[in-house]
Enzyme design. Structure first.
Site, mmCIF file in Angstrom:
data_model
loop_
_atom_site.group_PDB
_atom_site.id
_atom_site.type_symbol
_atom_site.label_atom_id
_atom_site.label_comp_id
_atom_site.label_asym_id
_atom_site.label_seq_id
_atom_site.Cartn_x
_atom_site.Cartn_y
_atom_site.Cartn_z
ATOM 1 N N GLU A 24 0.874 -1.161 -0.024
ATOM 2 C CA GLU A 24 0.114 -0.043 -0.002
ATOM 3 C C GLU A 24 0.682 1.328 -0.050
ATOM 4 O O GLU A 24 1.831 1.321 0.728
ATOM 5 C CB GLU A 24 -0.931 -0.208 1.196
ATOM 6 N N GLY A 27 7.071 -2.022 5.887
ATOM 7 C CA GLY A 27 8.474 -2.708 5.683
ATOM 8 C C GLY A 27 9.346 -1.683 6.322
ATOM 9 O O GLY A 27 8.904 -0.702 6.909
ATOM 10 N N CYS A 71 -0.599 5.297 10.016
ATOM 11 C CA CYS A 71 0.418 4.718 10.573
ATOM 12 C C CYS A 71 0.237 3.603 11.211
ATOM 13 O O CYS A 71 -0.823 3.177 11.786
ATOM 14 C CB CYS A 71 1.202 5.604 11.577
HETATM 15 N N1 SAH Z 1 9.973 0.058 9.821
HETATM 16 C C1 SAH Z 1 10.034 1.569 9.704
HETATM 17 C C2 SAH Z 1 8.729 2.125 8.928
HETATM 18 C C3 SAH Z 1 7.538 1.688 8.878
HETATM 19 S S1 SAH Z 1 6.426 1.996 10.374
HETATM 20 C C4 SAH Z 1 9.844 2.088 11.006
HETATM 21 O O1 SAH Z 1 9.900 1.406 11.995
HETATM 22 O O2 SAH Z 1 10.108 3.239 11.440
HETATM 23 C C5 SAH Z 1 5.954 3.682 10.198
HETATM 24 C C6 SAH Z 1 5.862 4.270 11.762
HETATM 25 O O3 SAH Z 1 4.567 3.865 12.094
HETATM 26 C C7 SAH Z 1 6.679 3.803 12.823
HETATM 27 O O4 SAH Z 1 7.141 4.873 13.743
HETATM 28 C C8 SAH Z 1 5.847 2.855 13.546
HETATM 29 O O5 SAH Z 1 6.245 2.448 14.824
HETATM 30 C C9 SAH Z 1 4.803 3.568 13.348
HETATM 31 N N2 SAH Z 1 3.257 2.714 13.923
HETATM 32 C C10 SAH Z 1 3.213 1.307 13.651
HETATM 33 N N3 SAH Z 1 2.020 0.683 14.042
HETATM 34 C C11 SAH Z 1 1.278 2.033 14.414
HETATM 35 C C12 SAH Z 1 0.038 1.909 14.835
HETATM 36 N N4 SAH Z 1 -0.936 1.096 15.053
HETATM 37 N N5 SAH Z 1 -0.327 3.503 15.092
HETATM 38 C C13 SAH Z 1 0.437 4.258 15.092
HETATM 39 N N6 SAH Z 1 1.867 4.251 14.720
HETATM 40 C C14 SAH Z 1 2.190 3.226 14.406
#
Ligand code: SAH
Length: 360
Positions: free
Chosen positions: A92, A164, A342
């Site tokens: 996505e 990812g 996110c």
């Molecule tokens: N792997 C990378 C990028 C993808 S996640 C990373 O870890 O940064 C992008 C962001 O979304 C990250 O900060 C992650 O922790 C956050 N994230 C993941 N699940 C989430 C959720 N359920 N609610 C809000 N943010 C979330």
């Protein structure tokens, strides 16, 4: 012709110029084609002046190999595309309204699935399917940019915050950034790009050495190693202190700031003591902090269910950090109703029958 030879190497500048040359074109044609593909549907190449031999070669091997399997539009205008690659697998990619009128922000995926297993993230559930190649990452940008152009909007920022872990697929992420910031296409400057990582120290060091000029976001989520391991099992391999050192070095070497992402989870990491610990960890370091309201995804891989912090708790947390001299913002939620926010991306078709197919 074997399937492999049909792949047009448009994402590699040297190979692309050679391919265009081989089919009777010149560097100016190579540039024209990319500029068009980035902004308009493929059919618009018909309006571009190209040598006949080159046009025939492009018709025989369409350069963009992915397709839009689904498009959804949220109540707040956020657009989520399900991008499908030739092997049938999907990711996505998301286009959000920007902070200024006429500007929008693109969120790209760097892998199909993810191996980081973060407990509050929907992408973690399916594990890692495979890495994306640089052109597969850039194609997501192209599809989103077509939407932006049609809406008279300019993509002013790109975040590698989709599905990812970009630093676990760094060669492709780097090549995609070099392509997107290539001045020949005039798409983006490096300062408009942010790479978000769970915090792999060796990857951060390599990203700094690459001198791409991009910003970095580190998904920290806990100031304490034991708590962090429960939330981010894979990141638990790397002690906070080690990644912190690497982030400081990144700022020194690149002159770009590092943003700390901290997702607020009710009664897990949002207490005054957690805010004080985070302030202590980051004090006087030049970091910015982004507090992310949790987007609920149901049960995590561990079986735990997380809830967002209430508004006052989030504001108090923010105040503690600001008082410690850390510029701190609370991120606005976007596209929640179509699971485009996110942590909600899964690369699957939505059951929502109202979702419009591409072009509808
Ligand atoms: N792997 C990378 C990028 C993808 S996640 C990373 O870890 O940064 C992008 C962001 O979304 C990250 O900060 C992650 O922790 C956050 N994230 C993941 N699940 C989430 C959720 N359920 N609610 C809000 N943010 C979330």
């Amino acid at each position: 012709m074997p399937a492999e030879s049909a792949i047009v190497p448009w994402c590699d500048p040297v190979q692309w110029d050679a391919w265009v040359g081989h089919h009777g074109g010149r560097p100016l044609h190579a540039r024209r084609i990319i500029k068009t593909l980035a902004r308009k549907p493929l059919s618009d190449l018909a309006d571009v002046e190209l040598p006949r031999s080159l046009r025939v070669a492009l018709a025989a091997a369409p350069p963009l190999r992915s397709r839009i399997a689904q498009r959804q539009v949220a109540a707040d205008g956020t657009v989520k595309l399900l991008v499908q690659y030739p092997d049938g697998l999907c990711v996505e990619a998301v286009l959000m309204n920007g902070d200024r009128p006429g500007c929008c922000a693109a969120c790209l995926s760097s892998q199909i699935g993810c191996a980081m297993a973060c407990d509050f993230c929907a992408t973690a559930r399916g594990g890692l399917r495979r890495n994306l190649s640089a052109d597969e990452i850039v194609e997501q940008f192209f599809w989103l940019n077509h939407h932006a152009e049609a809406a008279d909007c300019r993509i002013a920022s790109v975040v590698y915050m989709g599905m990812g872990e970009p630093l676990a697929n760094l060669a492709a992420a780097e090549a995609s950034i070099r392509f997107l910031t290539d001045p020949r296409w005039n798409l983006l400057g490096p300062r408009q790009i942010t790479v978000s990582t769970v915090g792999i120290p060796a990857g951060i060091a390599r990203l700094a050495e690459a001198q791409l000029g991009v910003h970095l976001a580190w998904s920290l989520h806990a100031a304490d190693d034991a708590l962090r391991r429960t939330l981010l099992p894979a990141a638990g391999h790397w002690p906070i202190a080690q990644t912190l050192t690497e982030c400081r070095r990144f700022m020194q070497q690149t002159n770009r700031y590092v943003t700390i992402s901290y997702c607020l989870l009710r009664d897990v990491n949002d207490s005054p003591a957690c805010a004080a610990a985070l302030s202590g960890l980051l004090a006087a370091s030049g970091f910015h902090v982004n507090l992310i309201p949790l987007n609920q995804i149901g049960t995590g891989l561990s079986g735990a269910v997380y809830h967002p912090s209430d508004k006052q708790t989030a504001l108090n947390f923010q105040q503690t950090l600001i008082a410690a001299g850390l510029p701190t913002h609370i991120r606005r939620r976007r596209g929640q109703d179509i699971a485009a926010a996110c942590g909600q991306l899964q690369g699957a078709h939505a059951a929502d029958k109202s979702a419009a197919p591409y072009g509808a």
